[in-house]
Design a protein around this motif. Structure first.
Motif, PDB file in Angstrom:
ATOM      1  N   ASN A 263      -0.202  -4.378  12.806  1.00 29.61           N
ATOM      2  CA  ASN A 263      -1.124  -5.121  11.940  1.00 29.61           C
ATOM      3  C   ASN A 263      -2.561  -4.677  12.205  1.00 29.61           C
ATOM      4  O   ASN A 263      -3.345  -4.460  11.292  1.00 29.61           O
ATOM      5  N   ASN A 264      -2.867  -4.561  13.509  1.00 27.70           N
ATOM      6  CA  ASN A 264      -4.217  -4.164  13.891  1.00 27.70           C
ATOM      7  C   ASN A 264      -4.536  -2.764  13.385  1.00 27.70           C
ATOM      8  O   ASN A 264      -5.588  -2.514  12.804  1.00 27.70           O
ATOM      9  N   GLN A 265      -3.584  -1.838  13.579  1.00 28.68           N
ATOM     10  CA  GLN A 265      -3.826  -0.462  13.127  1.00 28.68           C
ATOM     11  C   GLN A 265      -3.923  -0.389  11.607  1.00 28.68           C
ATOM     12  O   GLN A 265      -4.824   0.250  11.056  1.00 28.68           O
ATOM     13  N   TYR A 266      -2.990  -1.041  10.964  1.00 33.04           N
ATOM     14  CA  TYR A 266      -2.897  -0.983   9.505  1.00 33.04           C
ATOM     15  C   TYR A 266      -4.186  -1.486   8.859  1.00 33.04           C
ATOM     16  O   TYR A 266      -4.688  -0.914   7.893  1.00 33.04           O
ATOM     17  N   SER A 267      -4.738  -2.572   9.445  1.00 35.27           N
ATOM     18  CA  SER A 267      -5.913  -3.186   8.820  1.00 35.27           C
ATOM     19  C   SER A 267      -7.146  -2.291   8.916  1.00 35.27           C
ATOM     20  O   SER A 267      -8.078  -2.451   8.139  1.00 35.27           O
ATOM     21  N   GLN A 268      -7.151  -1.355   9.870  1.00 39.43           N
ATOM     22  CA  GLN A 268      -8.331  -0.488  10.019  1.00 39.43           C
ATOM     23  C   GLN A 268      -8.644   0.235   8.711  1.00 39.43           C
ATOM     24  O   GLN A 268      -9.803   0.408   8.352  1.00 39.43           O
ATOM     25  N   ASN A 269      -7.581   0.667   8.025  1.00 42.84           N
ATOM     26  CA  ASN A 269      -7.793   1.422   6.794  1.00 42.84           C
ATOM     27  C   ASN A 269      -7.626   0.572   5.546  1.00 42.84           C
ATOM     28  O   ASN A 269      -7.475   1.094   4.448  1.00 42.84           O
ATOM     29  N   ARG A 270      -7.594  -0.723   5.717  1.00 44.19           N
ATOM     30  CA  ARG A 270      -7.473  -1.585   4.545  1.00 44.19           C
ATOM     31  C   ARG A 270      -8.778  -2.338   4.312  1.00 44.19           C
ATOM     32  O   ARG A 270      -8.856  -3.194   3.445  1.00 44.19           O
ATOM     33  N   LYS A 271      -9.775  -2.050   5.141  1.00 50.25           N
ATOM     34  CA  LYS A 271     -11.059  -2.736   4.983  1.00 50.25           C
ATOM     35  C   LYS A 271     -11.933  -1.948   4.032  1.00 50.25           C
ATOM     36  O   LYS A 271     -11.926  -0.718   4.037  1.00 50.25           O
ATOM     37  N   ILE A 272     -12.701  -2.676   3.236  1.00 51.59           N
ATOM     38  CA  ILE A 272     -13.649  -2.021   2.332  1.00 51.59           C
ATOM     39  C   ILE A 272     -14.935  -1.793   3.107  1.00 51.59           C
ATOM     40  O   ILE A 272     -15.556  -2.749   3.573  1.00 51.59           O
ATOM     41  N   LYS A 273     -15.290  -0.526   3.272  1.00 48.19           N
ATOM     42  CA  LYS A 273     -16.502  -0.228   4.037  1.00 48.19           C
ATOM     43  C   LYS A 273     -17.383   0.709   3.238  1.00 48.19           C
ATOM     44  O   LYS A 273     -16.916   1.698   2.687  1.00 48.19           O
ATOM     45  N   GLY A 274     -18.642   0.393   3.169  1.00 46.95           N
ATOM     46  CA  GLY A 274     -19.629   1.328   2.634  1.00 46.95           C
ATOM     47  C   GLY A 274     -19.608   1.458   1.126  1.00 46.95           C
ATOM     48  O   GLY A 274     -18.905   0.745   0.414  1.00 46.95           O
ATOM     49  N   GLU A 275     -20.406   2.380   0.654  1.00 47.31           N
ATOM     50  CA  GLU A 275     -20.580   2.574  -0.777  1.00 47.31           C
ATOM     51  C   GLU A 275     -19.332   3.136  -1.426  1.00 47.31           C
ATOM     52  O   GLU A 275     -18.909   2.724  -2.491  1.00 47.31           O
ATOM     53  N   LYS A 276     -18.780   4.144  -0.804  1.00 46.58           N
ATOM     54  CA  LYS A 276     -17.590   4.786  -1.355  1.00 46.58           C
ATOM     55  C   LYS A 276     -16.409   4.450  -0.445  1.00 46.58           C
ATOM     56  O   LYS A 276     -16.040   5.222   0.425  1.00 46.58           O
ATOM     57  N   PRO A 277     -15.863   3.275  -0.606  1.00 50.97           N
ATOM     58  CA  PRO A 277     -14.815   2.853   0.312  1.00 50.97           C
ATOM     59  C   PRO A 277     -13.532   3.664   0.150  1.00 50.97           C
ATOM     60  O   PRO A 277     -13.218   4.126  -0.945  1.00 50.97           O
ATOM     61  N   GLU A 278     -12.865   3.826   1.267  1.00 54.11           N
ATOM     62  CA  GLU A 278     -11.566   4.501   1.222  1.00 54.11           C
ATOM     63  C   GLU A 278     -10.527   3.557   1.786  1.00 54.11           C
ATOM     64  O   GLU A 278     -10.773   2.863   2.757  1.00 54.11           O
ATOM     65  N   LEU A 279      -9.376   3.551   1.164  1.00 55.61           N
ATOM     66  CA  LEU A 279      -8.287   2.716   1.657  1.00 55.61           C
ATOM     67  C   LEU A 279      -7.077   3.595   1.881  1.00 55.61           C
ATOM     68  O   LEU A 279      -6.908   4.611   1.214  1.00 55.61           O
ATOM     69  N   SER A 280      -6.250   3.188   2.825  1.00 54.27           N
ATOM     70  CA  SER A 280      -4.987   3.906   2.951  1.00 54.27           C
ATOM     71  C   SER A 280      -4.104   3.502   1.776  1.00 54.27           C
ATOM     72  O   SER A 280      -4.300   2.473   1.143  1.00 54.27           O
ATOM     73  N   LYS A 281      -3.156   4.359   1.495  1.00 58.25           N
ATOM     74  CA  LYS A 281      -2.253   4.098   0.375  1.00 58.25           C
ATOM     75  C   LYS A 281      -0.885   3.770   0.964  1.00 58.25           C
ATOM     76  O   LYS A 281      -0.352   4.534   1.761  1.00 58.25           O
ATOM     77  N   HIS A 282      -0.355   2.645   0.576  1.00 61.57           N
ATOM     78  CA  HIS A 282       0.877   2.173   1.208  1.00 61.57           C
ATOM     79  C   HIS A 282       1.989   2.039   0.170  1.00 61.57           C
ATOM     80  O   HIS A 282       1.886   1.254  -0.764  1.00 61.57           O
ATOM     81  N   PHE A 283       3.022   2.863   0.313  1.00 58.36           N
ATOM     82  CA  PHE A 283       4.210   2.752  -0.529  1.00 58.36           C
ATOM     83  C   PHE A 283       5.296   2.045   0.260  1.00 58.36           C
ATOM     84  O   PHE A 283       5.474   2.303   1.449  1.00 58.36           O
ATOM     85  N   GLN A 284       6.018   1.198  -0.407  1.00 64.22           N
ATOM     86  CA  GLN A 284       7.147   0.554   0.272  1.00 64.22           C
ATOM     87  C   GLN A 284       8.394   0.708  -0.593  1.00 64.22           C
ATOM     88  O   GLN A 284       8.377   0.386  -1.782  1.00 64.22           O
ATOM     89  N   PHE A 285       9.440   1.239   0.019  1.00 62.17           N
ATOM     90  CA  PHE A 285      10.748   1.297  -0.649  1.00 62.17           C
ATOM     91  C   PHE A 285      11.661   0.371   0.120  1.00 62.17           C
ATOM     92  O   PHE A 285      11.874   0.576   1.321  1.00 62.17           O
ATOM     93  N   GLU A 286      12.162  -0.661  -0.529  1.00 62.13           N
ATOM     94  CA  GLU A 286      12.977  -1.607   0.229  1.00 62.13           C
ATOM     95  C   GLU A 286      13.949  -2.330  -0.696  1.00 62.13           C
ATOM     96  O   GLU A 286      13.857  -2.215  -1.926  1.00 62.13           O
ATOM     97  N   SER A 287      14.866  -3.065  -0.075  1.00 64.02           N
ATOM     98  CA  SER A 287      15.891  -3.734  -0.863  1.00 64.02           C
ATOM     99  C   SER A 287      15.544  -5.191  -1.121  1.00 64.02           C
ATOM    100  O   SER A 287      15.911  -5.768  -2.119  1.00 64.02           O
ATOM    101  N   MET A 288      14.847  -5.779  -0.166  1.00 59.03           N
ATOM    102  CA  MET A 288      14.458  -7.171  -0.298  1.00 59.03           C
ATOM    103  C   MET A 288      12.940  -7.220  -0.383  1.00 59.03           C
ATOM    104  O   MET A 288      12.287  -6.205  -0.262  1.00 59.03           O
ATOM    105  N   ILE A 289      12.403  -8.405  -0.578  1.00 58.27           N
ATOM    106  CA  ILE A 289      10.940  -8.486  -0.569  1.00 58.27           C
ATOM    107  C   ILE A 289      10.498  -8.942   0.813  1.00 58.27           C
ATOM    108  O   ILE A 289      10.688 -10.085   1.206  1.00 58.27           O
ATOM    109  N   SER A 290       9.959  -8.003   1.567  1.00 56.30           N
ATOM    110  CA  SER A 290       9.562  -8.301   2.940  1.00 56.30           C
ATOM    111  C   SER A 290       8.066  -8.575   2.979  1.00 56.30           C
ATOM    112  O   SER A 290       7.352  -8.378   1.997  1.00 56.30           O
TER     113      SER A 290
END
Lengths: 1063, 422
Positions: A263-290
Motif C-alpha cells: 500500500n505504501n509503495q503503491y501510493s507513492q505513484n498514485r499521488k498528484i504532484k506538481g504541474e505535470k503530474p504522473e501516475l502509475s498505470k494499474h491494470f487488474q485481471f481478476e475473477s472476482m472484485i477484489s
C-alpha cells in the motif's frame, strides 16, 4: 448534477420502490428494540396508561432509592515501589513487531499504566513507513481474549487438566516423546533466533524435521522461483518503482503477501504532484472484485481457470515464444493488448504480479517479468521477502508420515491445520496417531486434539525478532508481563534440546545474547530495541539469474487447464484473513471494503448469475419486476459443490464479478469438535460467523484456490449484516472524479460544476461563499482551526483506519443482529461507490470514500439539539457531550452525512444496572457483544475516552483526546509549532498516508498547503452546496485511464466526439 | 490630542517598565526560597536536623573553597575526610546528586539559608479567608421585615381608629390563617423555597464537599507540607507531568522515613473527633506497609521472590476527590501551564491534619474559575508569557487596539464542552 452516477446499491441505482421506502425511514422503527411501542397511541398500546403510570412511579422511586444510597467508597492504591519509567496517566511507547504467521509489521505499542492499548506503525521501518493493516491494529484485542489458554495442560479423558509447573510439564513430555522422531509444525518463521533454535533442536533430535505451513499458501511462487531463479524464495517487489502495474488476481493492497508494505509503495505513484503530474498505470485481471481490483485504473475479469491463459496471452504479446489459447471475451483480449503495450512502453519500470498458487502460471509470470525488464528493477532479488515459506507438498508428506508412523511426535506452534488444511480429516486422523504438543494460545480445532498443551505468549508479551526481508530486522519486546501461565515456544525448544547444565535456558537470555553479539555491544542492542528495527543504510538492489528452461513446459500445462460453466475462487478478506483472528469482534464487525458485509462469509456472484440462478433482477432489466433483495437482510442461500464437497452460503450480488465466477472467503466457520464448546474454546465472536470453505481447496502438487463447481439454489434464506445499505445521500453528488489526461489539460474542470453552483447561491455577487451564502453569522476561530484532508487518489479502502478508530475511541461492537438493524457504531466508515464505466452497464469503477463526522462549521445537527448537547467549539470541532445528550436523535436525522451513531442498547455495560443488558441478549443483541464487557477485555479500553452508555449519540471527535494532549504539550514547551505533530488515529494507521490533519489557520500546516496551494484544484467538500461548511476536505480522484470519467461526460457533445475520435 | 497621547504613552511605558523590573527583582529574591523548597526542603531543615543535617551554620562546618558545590553536585563521589564523616553520621542515607543546580542556584539557596530567621508566627499562605457578608444581610433583612410588619400593623390600627372615629362600619377582618391571599402567598413561598432546596439537592447529588474519610494511616499534611515545608510536588510529582497528581508510592515515603522513625514535631496530632494520635505509631504503620524493620533499619528479605520485601503491600488510601467518569481533568494543564497553586482547588492543605474535599468540584465551580482566570498570554512586544498563545493573532490585535483588556481561559475556549468531556 453529474450525469455519471455513483451508487452504493442496486436499489439506489434503479430507484426501486422498496429502496425508496426503506430510504425514507431514518430509523426503521420495526427494527428497534422497543417492541411494546407502536403508533396506536398510549391508551390502546399493550402498555396502557395505568401501566405507564406504574412504571413512572416505580422508576422515580427506584431512582430516588438508588440515588440516595451512599456514594461508594473508592480506593486509590499507589505503587509499592514505583518503576521510574511509569508516571500514572502518561502513556509509554515501545517499539515491537506484529507477527501473525509470516505477516510481519514493525509497530510501536502504546502502553498506558502497564497495559498495551493501541498499535501504531513504526515510522523508522523503511518497509512499511509507519503503515499498518486492519489485522495488526486489531491484534491488541487478541491479547485480552478471554479464550486464551491460561496454563499448561494435558489430555485427561475427553477434557484437559492443568499441569502445575513448567518443569512437571517438561518431564512429562520428555517421557512421552522418548525415542520418537519429531516434526515441528509451525507457520512461516522469519525470526533468525527462532530459526537458529529450531535448527539446534532438529540437530539434537536426529530424524526430526521442521515443516512450515501457511493456511493460505504461496508455494506456487516459491516453486516457480526455484525453477526460474534457483531460489525457493520470494523476491522483494517495488510497486513504487513501477510506472505500469499489472496484477493477475493478486490482491496486493488487501491481503497478498505484505499489504501494508505494498500500500505504501503503491501510493507513492498514485499521488498528484506538481504541474505535470504522473501516475502509475494499474491494470487488474481478476475473477472476482477484489480490493486491489477496485483501485485499478483498468480492470478486466475472466474465469479463474483462464488465469493461465491470460498470463500466456500477455507473454505472447510481449514476444514470448508461446502460443496462448484463445480467449472468448474480446474485451479481455483487448485489455491484454493494451496492458502489454503499456508494459512494453515502460520497460524497466513495469511489474506483473500474480496471485495464483499454480507454479506453472507463476513460471509464465516470471517469464513476463523478464520480458519487461522487471528483474533487478521492480523485482529485487538482492533482498528476498520472507513472509511466506510454506511448501504444500511438505505438509502433505508430513500428514502421510504421521499416518504411516514415520513421524512419532508433532510439536505444533501457531498453525491450525485441523481447521485450515484442505483435507482436515486426514490430518486429524494422523494427529491421533502421534504424540502431539500444541503451543497455540487458544483451544482451537487443532489444539483440542493434542495430548499436551503449553500455550505460548501473545506477541505483545514476547521477546523476539523477525526478518521480513533479508537484512531487514524488526525486534519484539514485551509490553506487558504475561497475563497467564504461558511460556515462549522458543524457551520450550531450548529447554528440550539444551545440554545439561547449559547456562542459556530461556529465550530472553538467548535473544539478548544473540543480538548483543550480532550488533557488537549491549548499548547497540538497547538502541536497536528502542528503534525496533535494524536495517541496512542503503537498500541493496539486484536481479536474479533467470532460466527460461521450464517456460515451455509450464506453458503447455497452463494451456491445458479446463474450465467449467461455473467456477469458484477462494479469497481472503482484509478483516478475517486466514481465520486466525476469527474471535476478534473488531475484525468481524469490520465491513468488507467491497461487499460491505460484516460477521459472515457468503457467495459473491455477478448480477447476471443471480438473475439466471435465482431470478434476482437487481439490475431492474425487466421493468416492473423490482427486486427487494437488498432491502431485507435475508439473502437466498445457494449450495456450492466442488469435487463432491459442498457448502451452503448466502448470496451477495456485486457488479464487477466475472459472470461465471463465485467467490468465497476463507477464514470463517470456526468450530470446535463439539459444537457446544465453540463459544468457550474458540470464542463468542466466532460462533456462527460464516462457513468454512477451506475444504474446497484442491491439491495438485500445490494448493489450488479455484476450481470448477456446481451451484444450485436451496430455497433457504439467511440474514447477512450489510452496512452500505444503511445511509444514502439522496442523490446529491459526493464524489468528483476525472482522468489524468483531462486533469492535466484543465485542472479546474473537475470541480467546475460545484464551483459554479456555489457562486450561484452566493449573494450580492460576492465571491465569499463562506460568509455570503447564508443567513447565519460567521464565527471567529481565533487560535486553532482543525481540518482534515483525505486524498481519494491514495485511499485504497484497506480499512486499517476503521479498526484504528475503533481501538482509539472505545467504539462499541454491536453484533450481527444490530448491524442488520443499521445500528453499527463505527465513527469512521469507508463508503464504497460503484459507477458504470461503459455503456453496457456491466463494468464498474469503484471509489472508496472514508466518511466521518465532517465537523461542519454550520452544522445542521447542532441547530436541532433541544438540550445543546452538540455544539461548536472555537477550534472548529463539532462537539458531542454525552452526559448532556438525552437521545432525541434529531441530530442524526438532520445530518446529511449520516455519521452520527445512537447507542440503542447498553453495548458496553457502562450503565449501572445490568438489567439494561440482560433482557436484550438473544433477541436483540448477540452474545459476542458481551465479549467486550468482561474485565479482561475491558483492559483494552482507552482511559482517556468516555465509554458511552445507552441512549446517547456519539460520533467522530477528530480524536479530541489527542488534540488536547498535543496542545497541552505545545503549551508546556511554549512552542506553537508542536501542534503540527498531531495525528488522528485514522491518519496514523493509514498505510498510504491518504489522510492529513492539522491547524488550517497555520499557513505552514500540511492541510493548509494541500487545500490552498498544492492541491487546490482537487480539494472539495462533500455536499458543500448545502453550506454546512465541513472541516473535512477531499481531493478529487484522478484515474490514469483513457476512459472518460466524470466531468467529461457532463460536458456532453464535445467530450463524446473526442471519445469517438479516440476510439 | 496627539501630544497628550504621546505623554500618556510615555507615562504608561515607564510605569510598565517599573512594574516589570520590580517583578523581576522580586523573583530574583524569591529564587533561593523557591529553590530551597523545591530541592532541599524534603530532607533538610534550616535550624534542625531532619533526614539530613540542619543547614544553618554550614559555612563554619564545611571545608572552605568550592567543596560545597562539588558535594551538592555529586555527594557520592566525595571522599575527603569531612565527606566521609558526614556520610558515616547519616548512614544509610546518602544525599541525592543535584546535577541540575547551577552555581548561581546553589548560591541563591545558601544565601536564603544564611538570611533565614525563624518566623514568629506562621501566617496562612493562602491569604485571609474571604469575609462572608451573608449573615449581616440576613439580619438586616429580618430587621427590615420586622419594621415593615410593625408599620403595617400600625397602619391597620390607625385606619381602624380613624374608621371608628368617622363611624364607618367595616366587616370584621378575616383572620390571617383563613385569608386566601396570605394562604396563596404562603403556598407560593413554600413552593419556591422547597423547589430551591429540592433542585439544589438534586444537582448536588454525588457531590462530596467536605468529605473527610478516615485514612489507613493518619497522614498529616499540616506536618509535612505546613510545618516541614516539603514541596507538594516532591510527593505529588504527577501534578506537573500527568493528568493525575497521583498519591506517592511507599518508596517515596521511605526516602525520608528511613531515618525519621519518631514523630517529635511541634504540631499536636488530633483527629477530627478530638482523639489524639500517636505520630510514631503511625510511622510504624508505614513501616509495616513498606516491609521495613525499624529495629535493624533494613528492609525485610525478599524470600518469596516477588521483587518486594516480604510483608510489604501497597497502602489502600481512600480516594477523596472523585470526578465523574465523563470528566477529563488534567493536573499538569493547571499546574504547569495555568500555574495555579494547589491551594486554589484543594484549599489550605498545609493546614489540614486530615485532608477533606475543599471545593465542591461542580461544573459551575470549574466554569466560573475559567471565566475569571487570565491566561499567561503572550506579549509579542516584550516577549513575555507563554509563546504558545502567539497563534491568537486576533486577540493580539484586539489587545493592542484596546478592544480587549485581557485574555481569560474562556476566551481561548476554556468553557467549551469538549475541553473536559470526551
Amino acid at each position: 448534477m453529474s450525469k455519471k452516477k455513483y451508487w452504493q446499491s442496486f436499489g439506489e441505482l434503479n430507484q426501486t420502490q422498496s429502496f425508496q421506502e426503506s430510504a425514507n425511514k431514518e430509523f426503521k422503527e420495526e427494527l428497534l428494540p422497543l417492541e411494546d411501542l407502536d403508533d396506536k397511541g398510549i391508551l390502546d398500546a399493550k402498555t396502557p396508561r395505568r401501566d405507564f403510570l406504574k412504571y413512572l412511579g416505580f422508576s422515580t422511586a427506584a431512582a430516588a432509592v438508588a440515588a440516595s444510597c451512599e456514594v461508594p467508597v473508592r480506593k486509590a492504591v499507589p505503587f509499592l515501589n514505583k518503576p521510574q519509567s511509569v508516571i500514572p496517566g502518561i502513556a509509554n511507547y515501545y517499539a515491537s513487531t506484529y507477527v501473525n504467521g509470516g505477516d510481519t509489521i514493525s509497530v510501536v505499542v502504546k502502553q498506558r499504566d502497564g497495559r498495551p492499548i493501541k498499535i501504531e506503525g513504526n515510522e523508522l521501518s523503511t518497509i512499511t513507513n509507519g503503515g499498518t493493516t486492519a489485522q495488526a491494529q486489531a491484534s491488541v484485542l487478541d491479547l485480552y481474549d478471554n479464550t486464551r489458554l491460561r496454563y499448561p495442560m494435558q489430555k485427561d479423558g475427553k477434557g484437559f487438566k492443568e499441569v502445575t509447573g513448567f518443569d512437571a510439564f517438561d518431564k512429562m513430555v520428555e517421557a512421552a516423546v522418548a525415542g520418537k522422531s519429531f516434526a515441528l509444525l509451525t507457520a512461516t518463521v522469519n525470526s533468525p533466533t527462532t530459526l537458529a533454535i529450531i535448527k539446534e533442536f532438529i540437530d539434537k533430535h536426529s530424524g526430526s524435521r521442521h515443516v512450515q505451513y501457511d493456511a493460505v499458501s504461496y508455494s506456487g511462487m516459491l516453486l516457480a522461483n526455484e525453477a526460474c531463479y534457483g531460489k525457493k524464495a520470494i523476491p522483494s517487489y517495488h510497486f513504487d518503482k513501477a510506472k505500469v502495474i499489472v496484477s493477475l488476481g493478486a490482491d496486493f493492497l488487501g491481503t497478498w503477501l505484505s499489504p501494508a508494505e505494498f500500500n505504501n509503495q503503491y501510493s507513492q505513484n498514485r499521488k498528484i504532484k506538481g504541474e505535470k503530474p504522473e501516475l502509475s498505470k494499474h491494470f487488474q485481471f481478476e475473477s472476482m472484485i477484489s480490493l486491489t481490483g477496485s483501485n485499478a485504473d483498468d480492470r478486466y475479469t475472466h474465469k479463474p481457470s483462464e488465469t493461465g491463459a491470460v498470463a500466456l496471452a500477455l507473454l505472447a504479446k510481449l514476444g514470448g515464444a508461446v502460443t496462448a489459447p484463445s480467449l472468448a471475451d474480446s474485451k479481455l483480449t483487448k485489455g491484454i493488448e493494451t496492458a502489454a503495450a503499456a508494459l512494453v512502453a515502460s520497460k524497466g519500470a513495469a511489474l506483473v504480479v500474480c496471485g495464483s498458487n499454480d507454479a506453472n502460471i507463476q513460471v509464465i509470470v516470471n517469464a513476463i517479468n523478464e520480458a519487461i525488464g522487471a528483474n533487478g528493477t521492480t523485482i529485487n532479488w538482492a533482498i528476498t521477502s520472507n513472509y511466506k515459506n510454506g511448501i504444500d507438498a511438505d505438509m502433505a508428506k508430513l500428514v502421510d508420515d504421521m499416518n504411516s508412523g514415520a513421524v512419532g511426535a508433532v510439536l505444533i506452534n501457531g498453525v491450525n491445520p485441523a481447521y485450515s488444511y484442505s483435507d482436515s480429516k486426514k490430518f486429524k486422523d494422523a494427529l491421533a496417531k502421534v504424540v502431539s504438543v500444541s503451543f497455540n494460545g487458544t483451544m482451537d480445532e487443532t489444539t483440542e486434539l493434542c495430548k499436551y498443551i503449553l500455550p505460548s505468549h501473545h506477541w505483545l508479551e514476547s521477546w523476539g525478532d523477525a526478518e521480513p526481508k533479508t537484512g531487514y530486522f524488526s525486534l519484539l519486546q514485551p509490553t506487558i508481563n504475561p497475563l497467564f501461565k504461558t511460556r515462549a515456544f522458543q524457551t520450550s525448544l531450548i529447554k528440550w534440546s539444551a545440554a545439561a547444565g547449559s547456562l542459556v535456558n530461556d529465550y530472553e537470555t538467548y535473544f539478548k545474547t544473540y543480538w548483543s553479539a550480532k550488533l557488537g555491544s549491549l548499548d547497540l542492542w538497547e538502541k536497536a530495541l528502542q528503534d525496533g528495527v535494524v536495517e541496512p543504510a542503503t537498500m541493496p538492489v539486484g536481479g536474479g539469474a533467470f532460466s527460461g528452461a521450464k517456460v515451455a513446459e509450464a506453458a503447455a500445462a497452463v494451456a491445458a487447464a479446463k474450465g467449467g460453466a461455473v467456477e469458484v475462487v477462494l479469497y481472503q478478506k482484509v478483516s478475517i484473513g486466514d481465520g486466525a483472528q476469527a474471535n476478534n469482534p473488531w475484525l468481524q464487525e469490520l465491513p468488507d471494503p467491497v461487499s460491505k458485509v460484516t460477521w459472515d462469509n457468503y457467495a459473491m456472484m455477478s448480477p447476471a448469475m443471480a438473475k439466471s440462478l435465482l431470478g434476482l433482477d437487481v439490475m431492474n432489466q425487466e421493468g416492473g419486476k423490482q427486486s427487494d433483495y437488498e432491502v431485507h437482510p435475508e439473502k437466498p442461500v445457494v449450495k456450492i459443490t466442488v469435487n463432491g464437497k459442498s457448502v451452503e452460503l448466502p448470496v451477495i450480488v456485486l457488479p464487477g464479478m466475472n459472470a461465471a465466477t463465485i467467490a468465497l472467503a476463507v477464514g470463517y466457520g470456526r468450530e470446535s469438535a463439539d459444537k457446544e464448546t465453540t463459544s468457550a474454546n474458540i470464542g463468542r465472536s466466532a460462533v456462527g460467523a460464516g462457513k468454512n470453505v477451506y475444504p474446497l481447496v484442491g491439491f495438485n502438487g500445490t494448493n489450488s484456490y479455484s476450481s470448477v463447481a456446481t451451484v444450485e439454489k436451496t430455497g433457504a434464506m439467511y440474514p447477512l449484516a450489510q452496512t452500505q445499505v444503511h445511509g444514502f445521500t439522496e442523490s446529491r453528488p459526493v464524489i468528483y472524479e476525472t482522468n489524468l489526461k483531462s486533469f492535466t489539460a484543465n485542472p479546474e474542470a473537475v470541480l467546475e460544476k460545484i464551483t459554479e453552483e456555489k457562486l450561484a447561491i452566493t449573494a450580492n455577487d460576492s465571491k465569499d461563499f463562506v460568509k455570503d451564502a447564508t443567513i447565519y453569522p460567521d464565527f471567529d476561530k481565533p487560535g486553532i482551526k482543525w481540518g482534515m484532508s483525505i486524498d481519494l487518489n491514495t485511499c485504497t479502502g484497506c480499512s486499517a483506519c476503521v479498526v484504528a478508530c475503533t481501538a482509539e475511541n472505545n467504539v462499541s461492537i454491536v453484533g450481527k443482529m444490530q448491524v442488520q438493524r443499521a445500528h453499527e457504531m463505527h465513527w469512521l466508515r469507508i463508503d464504497r461507490y460503484f459507477t458504470f464505466n461503459s455503456d453496457n452497464h456491466e463494468d464498474v469503477d469503484v471509489v472508496f470514500q472514508p466518511m466521518l463526522c465532517q465537523h461542519c462549521d454550520n452544522a445542521p445537527c447542532e441547530n436541532v439539539c433541544p438540550v445543546a448537547a452538540t455544539n461548536h467549539s472555537t477550534e472548529g470541532l463539532n462537539q458531542m457531550t454525552y452526559n448532556r445528550c438525552i437521545g432525541t436523535r434529531y441530530c442524526a436525522n438532520n445530518c446529511p452525512y449520516k455519521v452520527r451513531r445512537f447507542n440503542w442498547l447498553d453495548y458496553t455495560g457502562a450503565d449501572s444496572f445490568p438489567d439494561n443488558q440482560n433482557p436484550m441478549i438473544g433477541e436483540y443483541m448477540d452474545e459476542s457483544v458481551l465479549q467486550m464487557n468482561d474485565d479482561l477485555t475491558r483492559m483494552v479500553l482507552n482511559p482517556d475516552v468516555t465509554v458511552r452508555s445507552r441512549g446517547v449519540i456519539e460520533k467522530c471527535s477528530f480524536c479530541v483526546q489527542r488534540l488536547q494532549e498535543t496542545k497541552l504539550e505545545a503549551k508546556k514547551q511554549q512552542d506553537p509549532t508542536m501542534v503540527r505533530n498531531v495525528k488522528t488515529a485514522c491518519m496514523q494507521a493509514c498505510p498510504t498516508h491518504a489522510i492529513s490533519f492539522g491547524n488550517v489557520n497555520d499557513k505552514e500546516s500540511d492541510v493548509y498547503k494541500i487545500r490552498n496551494v498544492d492541491q487546490k484544484h482537487r480539494a472539495f467538500y462533500v455536499m458543500e452546496q448545502l453550506h454546512v461548511l465541513p472541516n473535512v476536505s477531499y481531493l478529487a480522484k484522478v484515474r490514469n485511464t483513457d476512459r472518460h470519467i466524470g466531468v467529461e461526460e457532463e460536458k456532453g457533445g464535445e467530450a463524446k466526439k473526442e471519445e469517438k475520435a479516440h476510439a | 490630542m496627539s501630544r497628550y497621547r504621546k505623554i500618556f504613552n510615555r507615562i504608561f511605558t515607564s510605569i510598565f517598565l517599573v512594574v516589570l523590573l520590580s517583578i523581576n527583582n522580586q523573583s530574583l529574591a524569591a529564587d533561593g526560597a523557591a529553590l530551597f523548597k523545591a530541592n532541599c526542603a524534603s530532607c533538610h531543615k534550616i535550624d534542625k536536623d531532619f533526614t539530613g543535617p540542619a543547614l544553618k551554620g554550614w559555612k563554619d562546618r564545611v571545608p572552605a573553597g568550592d567543596w560545597i558545590y562539588k558535594w551538592i553536585e555529586n555527594p557520592a563521589a566525595q571522599n575527603d575526610p569531612y565527606a566521609t564523616t558526614l556520610k558515616a553520621k547519616w548512614k544509610p542515607v546518602v544525599m541525592t546528586a543535584f546535577t541540575n543546580l547551577k552555581k548561581d542556584d546553589v548560591d541563591a539557596i545558601l544565601k536564603y539559608v544564611d538570611d533565614w530567621a525563624p518566623e514568629t508566627t506562621t501566617a496562612p499562605p493562602g491569604g485571609e479567608p474571604a469575609t462572608d457578608n451573608s449573615l449581616l444581610f440576613g439580619i438586616l433583612t429580618l430587621i427590615l421585615a420586622l419594621i415593615a410588619f410593625i408599620l403595617l400593623q400600625v397602619n391597620s390600627n390607625l385606619r381602624k381608629l380613624s374608621d371608628e372615629k368617622e363611624g364607618v362600619l367595616r366587616t370584621e377582618p378575616v383572620p390571617a390563617y383563613k385569608n386566601k391571599t396570605y394562604l396563596m402567598a404562603g403556598i407560593l413561598l413554600l413552593f419556591a423555597v422547597g423547589g430551591y432546596f429540592t433542585i439544589n439537592g438534586a444537582i448536588g447529588m454525588g457531590r462530596m464537599q467536605n468529605y473527610q474519610p478516615v485514612q489507613p494511616i493518619f497522614y498529616s499534611h499540616q506536618v509535612h507540607a505546613g510545618t516541614n515545608q516539603i514541596s507538594c510536588l516532591y510527593c505529588h510529582g504527577g501534578a506537573q507531568d500527568s493528568k493525575q497528581a497521583s498519591i506517592p508510592s511507599v518508596n517515596t515515603c521511605m526516602n525520608c522515613h528511613k531515618s525519621i522513625s519518631k514523630y517529635e514535631g511541634p504540631d499536636k496530632l488530633v483527629r477530627e473527633d478530638g482523639t489524639a494520635v500517636d505520630g510514631t505509631a503511625e510511622i510504624e504503620k508505614l513501616y509495616a506497609y513498606a516491609g521495613w524493620n525499624s529495629a535493624t533499619k533494613t528492609y525485610n528479605p525478599d524470600k518469596n521472590n516477588d521483587g518486594n520485601p516480604d510483608g510489604a503491600k501497597p497502602i489502600e488510601w481512600v480516594k477523596i476527590h472523585n470526578l465523574p467518569d465523563h470528566v477529563y481533568f488534567n493536573h499538569s494543564q493547571h499546574v504547569k501551564v495555568g500555574k495555579q497553586n494547589c491551594q486554589t482547588c484543594h484549599g489550605n492543605i498545609q493546614q489540614m491534619p486530615e485532608v477533606y474535599q475543599f471545593s465542591n468540584l461542580s461544573m459551575g465551580w470549574c466554569v466560573n474559575c475559567h471565566r475569571d482566570t487570565k491566561v499567561d498570554f503572550y506579549d509579542k512586544e516584550n516577549k513575555t508569557g507563554n509563546k504558545y498563545y502567539s497563534i491568537y493573532e486576533k486577540f493580539h490585535k484586539d489587545l493592542k487596539s484596546g478592544k480587549m483588556d485581557s485574555v481569560t481561559v474562556e476566551k481561548i475556549g476554556g468553557t467549551e464542552c469538549q475541553k473536559c468531556h470526551y
